[in-house]
Scaffold this motif. Structure first.
Motif, short mmCIF file in Angstrom:
data_model
loop_
_atom_site.label_atom_id
_atom_site.label_comp_id
_atom_site.label_asym_id
_atom_site.label_seq_id
_atom_site.Cartn_x
_atom_site.Cartn_y
_atom_site.Cartn_z
N TYR A 265 171.71 92.04 78.84
CA TYR A 265 171.07 91.47 77.65
C TYR A 265 169.56 91.45 77.81
CZ TYR A 265 175.82 89.60 77.19
OH TYR A 265 177.18 89.47 77.12
N ALA A 266 168.87 91.27 76.67
CA ALA A 266 167.41 91.11 76.73
C ALA A 266 166.94 90.22 75.59
CB ALA A 266 166.71 92.46 76.66
N MET A 267 165.84 89.55 75.86
CA MET A 267 165.28 88.60 74.88
C MET A 267 163.76 88.79 74.82
SD MET A 267 165.65 84.45 75.17
CE MET A 267 164.62 84.03 76.56
N GLY A 268 163.26 89.10 73.65
CA GLY A 268 161.82 89.15 73.45
C GLY A 268 161.32 87.75 73.17
N GLN A 269 160.21 87.40 73.78
CA GLN A 269 159.71 86.02 73.65
C GLN A 269 158.23 86.02 74.01
OE1 GLN A 269 161.05 83.54 76.88
NE2 GLN A 269 161.19 81.73 75.60
N ALA A 270 157.40 85.43 73.16
CA ALA A 270 155.97 85.39 73.47
C ALA A 270 155.73 84.62 74.76
CB ALA A 270 155.21 84.72 72.33
N ALA A 271 154.63 84.95 75.45
CA ALA A 271 154.33 84.25 76.71
C ALA A 271 153.91 82.80 76.46
CB ALA A 271 153.23 85.00 77.46
N HIS A 272 153.38 82.54 75.26
CA HIS A 272 152.85 81.20 74.98
C HIS A 272 153.91 80.23 74.47
CE1 HIS A 272 153.11 82.14 70.72
NE2 HIS A 272 152.48 83.28 70.96
N GLY A 273 153.48 78.99 74.26
CA GLY A 273 154.38 77.96 73.75
C GLY A 273 154.25 77.79 72.24
N SER A 274 154.68 76.62 71.76
CA SER A 274 154.76 76.40 70.30
C SER A 274 153.43 76.01 69.68
CB SER A 274 155.82 75.35 70.01
OG SER A 274 155.49 74.14 70.67
N ALA A 275 152.39 75.86 70.49
CA ALA A 275 151.01 75.60 70.03
C ALA A 275 150.95 74.59 68.88
CB ALA A 275 150.33 76.92 69.64
N PRO A 276 151.37 73.34 69.10
CA PRO A 276 151.36 72.37 67.99
C PRO A 276 149.97 72.12 67.43
CG PRO A 276 151.92 71.32 70.11
CD PRO A 276 151.93 72.78 70.34
N ASP A 277 148.93 72.39 68.24
CA ASP A 277 147.56 72.16 67.75
C ASP A 277 147.17 73.07 66.59
OD1 ASP A 277 147.71 74.25 69.66
OD2 ASP A 277 145.64 74.00 70.32
N ILE A 278 147.85 74.23 66.46
CA ILE A 278 147.48 75.13 65.36
C ILE A 278 148.66 75.42 64.43
CG2 ILE A 278 145.56 76.25 66.59
CD1 ILE A 278 147.48 78.61 67.17
N ALA A 279 149.78 74.72 64.64
CA ALA A 279 150.99 75.01 63.85
C ALA A 279 150.78 74.70 62.38
CB ALA A 279 152.17 74.20 64.39
N GLY A 280 151.33 75.55 61.51
CA GLY A 280 151.29 75.30 60.06
C GLY A 280 149.96 75.62 59.42
N LYS A 281 149.03 76.19 60.18
CA LYS A 281 147.68 76.44 59.64
C LYS A 281 147.44 77.91 59.29
CE LYS A 281 145.57 72.61 62.14
NZ LYS A 281 144.81 72.22 63.32
N ASP A 282 148.45 78.75 59.52
CA ASP A 282 148.32 80.19 59.25
C ASP A 282 147.17 80.82 60.05
OD1 ASP A 282 149.20 82.56 57.90
OD2 ASP A 282 147.50 82.41 56.53
N ILE A 283 147.00 80.35 61.29
CA ILE A 283 145.95 80.96 62.12
C ILE A 283 146.50 81.51 63.45
CG2 ILE A 283 143.98 79.68 61.17
CD1 ILE A 283 144.16 77.77 63.54
N ALA A 284 147.78 81.27 63.72
CA ALA A 284 148.35 81.74 65.00
C ALA A 284 148.39 83.27 65.03
CB ALA A 284 149.75 81.19 65.18
N ASN A 285 148.11 83.80 66.20
CA ASN A 285 148.15 85.26 66.38
C ASN A 285 149.61 85.72 66.54
OD1 ASN A 285 147.86 87.89 67.23
ND2 ASN A 285 146.16 87.45 68.62
N PRO A 286 150.10 86.58 65.64
CA PRO A 286 151.50 87.00 65.75
C PRO A 286 151.71 88.16 66.72
CG PRO A 286 150.52 87.95 63.78
CD PRO A 286 149.42 87.16 64.45
N PHE A 287 150.61 88.72 67.29
CA PHE A 287 150.76 89.92 68.12
C PHE A 287 151.63 89.69 69.35
CE2 PHE A 287 146.61 92.00 66.44
CZ PHE A 287 147.32 92.51 65.37
#
Ligand code: NAD
Length: 353
Positions: A265-287
């Motif tokens: 099996y394999a799972m793609g997952q960003a290296a970072h966490g849930s970044a609550p400081d910028i959540a819901g602001k439409d500024i998180a980098n999706p790359f």
């Protein structure tokens, strides 16, 4: 190819929505027939089902061809008996995703304080200092008295061998240089074994140059001259820390794509966490999540010998490069687009491929 999509917490839903949009457009354009099935884990699942993850979800993931797991607010999940299971640990352990591959490289248009580099951290994912996954049952962190805690680290020959092999295999596709990162000056037995086994495995790869660094010194070396490294193999916690550093050195943690891979099996997952400081602001980098999705497609293509998925992964990487060159990116890497606009821009440019 069926992929289970779990948006996650914090910036997870925003960045995963864009990643799903990217996967759909890539699938349509290249005729890949990718099917996305959205499921829940983390806070939403805890509210709905009384547990952050469920056995039913695990079965669905096992029946699919891959999982995209959004970042989770794992710090909030403290008591497994109340259903607060770390979803990341759950899938890594239950699916035996022993190799966490975290590439990091600079991009000409992203400002950084280092010379151009291109490396990959290969982190053991199933044991080490991670108390929630290194024992068969229970947890290896113990409250001995109110004032005394013991946290145990597990290192096994089998896990060292398989992570070393994953690293040398990867190095053969890169610049054929493996750096072993350890703390064998203090953890003489565990990390002593880790180094020995990495070197033994390396004997089967005579073309690969090997060196090793103590983890604390490695932090200085990688900041001073990241360009001297290619493939870095290390134990679980060192790899977790080092790979956040290398992602940030490349310009932003938001560029840190990652794949958790096992035999099946394999799972793609960003290296970072849930970044609550910028959540819901439409500024998180999706790359970070988009690059992780590309890694999942590449893994699937290699495993099933379907080159069209490998080509799709390469095309996603190229399109990300192009958006960065054009400055159509989020503000953490010097642009002024929102998360969603980056997705729209990706789709627009990918249509020309
Ligand atoms: P974090 O990785 O979420 O954020 C660290 C810093 O990087 C923050 O300033 C954040 O705004 C920034 N950042 C992260 N991702 C970004 C992105 N895509 N674009 C732009 N900036 C980005 O670390 P944290 O704040 O310490 O942790 C938040 C929660 O995430 C905690 O509950 C932690 O346990 C959890 N966590 C989960 C995972 C995972 O699910 N794999 C990994 C690490 C941390």
């Amino acid at each position: 190819m069926k992929i289970i999509i779990i948006p996650g917490d914090g910036i997870g839903p925003e960045t995963m929505a864009v990643t799903s949009q990217v996967l759909e457009s890539v699938s349509n354009k290249l005729n890949l027939g990718i099917e996305l099935e959205q499921e829940t884990a983390g806070h939403i699942s805890l509210q709905k089902y009384g547990s952050t993850v469920t056995p039913t979800l695990l079965e669905k993931v096992k029946a699919a061809n891959g999982l995209m797991l959004g970042p989770m607010s794992t710090y909030d999940f403290k008591d497994e008996s109340k259903g607060e299971i770390n979803p990341s640990k759950f899938f890594r352990k239950e699916l035996d995703l022993f190799a966490n591959i975290r590439p990091a490289r600079t991009y000409p248009k992203v400002p950084t304080c280092v010379k151009p580099f291109d490396l990959a951290v290969v982190r053991e994912n199933t044991e080490g200092f991670y108390a929630d996954r290194n024992v068969e049952s229970g947890n290896s962190e113990m409250l001995i008295t109110q004032d005394v805690v013991i946290s145990l680290r597990r290192i096994t020959r089998q896990c060292c061998e398989r992570i070393a092999k994953a690293a040398f295999d990867l190095a053969m596709t890169r610049k054929k240089h493996v750096t072993i990162v350890h703390k064998a000056n203090v953890l003489k037995i565990g990390d002593g074994m880790f180094i020995d086994i990495c070197k033994q495995v390396g004997e089967h790869y005579p073309e690969v140059q090997i060196d090793d660094f103590i983890v604390d010194a490695m932090m200085a070396h990688v900041v001073r001259a990241p360009e001297r490294f290619d493939t870095i193999v290390t134990t679980n916690m060192f790899g977790d820390i080092l790979s956040d550093l290398t992602a940030e050195l490349s310009g932003s943690l938001g560029l840190g794509g990652s794949l958790n891979a096992g035999e099946q099996y394999a799972m793609g997952q960003a290296a970072h966490g849930s970044a609550p400081d910028i959540a819901g602001k439409d500024i998180a980098n999706p790359f970070s999540l988009i690059l992780s999705a590309a890694m999942l497609l590449n893994w699937h293509g290699q495993k099933t010998r379907q080159p069209q998925f490998i080509k799709a992964a390469q095309a996603i990487d190229r399109c990300v490069d192009q958006l960065i060159d054009l400055g159509e990116v989020t503000r953490d890497i010097g642009g002024n687009l929102g998360t969603k606009a980056v997705g729209d821009s990706f789709v627009k440019h990918f249509a020309k491929y």
